[in-house]
Design an enzyme around this catalytic site. Structure first.
Site, mmCIF file in Angstrom:
data_model
loop_
_atom_site.group_PDB
_atom_site.id
_atom_site.type_symbol
_atom_site.label_atom_id
_atom_site.label_comp_id
_atom_site.label_asym_id
_atom_site.label_seq_id
_atom_site.Cartn_x
_atom_site.Cartn_y
_atom_site.Cartn_z
ATOM 1 N N CYS A 86 0.908 -1.334 -0.053
ATOM 2 C CA CYS A 86 -0.026 -0.003 0.181
ATOM 3 C C CYS A 86 0.796 1.384 0.018
ATOM 4 O O CYS A 86 1.541 1.634 -0.891
ATOM 5 C CB CYS A 86 -1.090 -0.016 1.123
ATOM 6 S SG CYS A 86 -2.507 0.988 0.954
ATOM 7 N N HIS A 184 -3.506 -5.054 1.887
ATOM 8 C CA HIS A 184 -2.589 -5.091 2.993
ATOM 9 C C HIS A 184 -2.510 -6.715 3.447
ATOM 10 O O HIS A 184 -3.415 -7.049 4.248
ATOM 11 C CB HIS A 184 -3.265 -4.597 4.159
ATOM 12 C CG HIS A 184 -2.951 -3.079 3.985
ATOM 13 N ND1 HIS A 184 -2.334 -2.468 5.107
ATOM 14 C CD2 HIS A 184 -3.881 -1.967 3.378
ATOM 15 C CE1 HIS A 184 -2.219 -1.426 4.932
ATOM 16 N NE2 HIS A 184 -3.227 -0.655 3.808
ATOM 17 N N GLU A 186 -0.982 -8.371 5.364
ATOM 18 C CA GLU A 186 -0.646 -8.630 6.991
ATOM 19 C C GLU A 186 -2.167 -8.431 8.018
ATOM 20 O O GLU A 186 -1.855 -8.795 9.082
ATOM 21 C CB GLU A 186 0.355 -7.391 7.310
ATOM 22 C CG GLU A 186 -0.196 -6.048 7.792
ATOM 23 C CD GLU A 186 -0.434 -5.333 6.424
ATOM 24 O OE1 GLU A 186 -0.242 -5.914 5.270
ATOM 25 O OE2 GLU A 186 -0.851 -4.184 6.566
HETATM 26 N N1 GLN Z 1 -3.656 6.203 0.868
HETATM 27 C C1 GLN Z 1 -2.228 6.121 1.453
HETATM 28 C C2 GLN Z 1 -1.009 6.782 1.030
HETATM 29 O O1 GLN Z 1 -1.252 7.674 -0.012
HETATM 30 C C3 GLN Z 1 -1.960 4.753 1.507
HETATM 31 C C4 GLN Z 1 -3.093 3.925 2.441
HETATM 32 C C5 GLN Z 1 -2.633 2.562 2.903
HETATM 33 O O2 GLN Z 1 -1.313 2.350 3.092
HETATM 34 N N2 GLN Z 1 -3.286 1.881 3.623
HETATM 35 O O3 GLN Z 1 -0.210 6.776 1.408
#
Ligand code: GLN
Length: 212
Positions: A86, A184, A186
């Site tokens: 992410c 994610h 995890e």
């Molecule tokens: N929207 C977040 C970002 O731009 C990422 C979101 C996340 O890691 N769950 O960093």
């Protein structure tokens, strides 16, 4: 995160912000030794690194003030295996769309990433995703204000795609020793993504850098 762990691969977890503890648990469950990384000195003797989800703009600021950017850049260039999830994916991308102008990324993977591609936090969702290299049923993927991969260069292997309102988009990719997921892994009990990452670490010798 424990001491000792002879014979287990030492895998750093960037512990500046975000989903650190859950990654450490997942790594331990697949037989690795998770090591929190907050300062350049913590980067020594790692066999790999996880850059967790969180907020990429905040992580970018914290990375700059921690002094980790330069040594980590060198380690990535030397082939350190990295799993970015992410926000971690965003930090590894060549180009970030809808980022903050001062947001920096390591540019380690030849991908163009769109931040917050599905909208705000309320638009977070789960989906069953078939991931190449993860045998068995689809992976239950948790997307939290997730990015998508808009473009991937020829050296990038797309591991998973989903249908989005913008069309079919990659949500997991690999390029060399770098693996990224927009979701994610995890946050569920399915450890196949961490297993794939850790078992794919080829070098028996930790990457070493001179920490000044
Ligand atoms: N929207 C977040 C970002 O731009 C990422 C979101 C996340 O890691 N769950 O960093």
């Amino acid at each position: 995160m424990g001491e000792g762990g002879a014979g287990r691969l030492r895998i750093g977890v960037l512990a500046l912000q975000g989903d650190v503890a859950a990654h450490a648990t997942a790594l331990a469950e697949v037989g690795a030794l998770p090591v929190p990384v907050r300062r350049p000195a913590d980067l020594g003797d790692l066999a790999g690194l996880v850059i967790p989800g969180g907020e990429s703009t905040t992580l970018s600021l914290l990375l700059s003030s921690s002094g980790i950017v330069e040594p980590l850049d060198a380690l990535i260039a030397a082939g350190l295996p990295v799993l970015g999830t992410c926000a971690g994916l965003i930090l590894l991308a060549r180009e970030v769309v809808d980022g903050r102008p001062d947001q920096r990324s390591f540019g380690a993977m030849d991908i163009v990433v769109r931040r917050n591609a599905f909208g705000r936090q309320v638009s977070s969702f789960e989906s069953d995703v078939v991931v190449a290299g993860c045998p068995g049923p689809p992976v239950r993927a948790v997307f939290i204000r997730a990015p998508v991969i808009e473009e991937a260069g020829p050296a990038v292997e797309v591991l998973a795609e989903i249908d989005t309102p913008m069309g079919c988009r990659a949500v997991a990719c690999r390029q060399g020793a770098i693996t990224v997921t927009a979701f994610h892994p995890e946050l569920t009990t399915d450890r196949r993504i961490h297993e794939m990452f850790v078992s794919g670490i080829k070098t028996p010798h930790p990457h070493k850098i001179a920490i000044r």
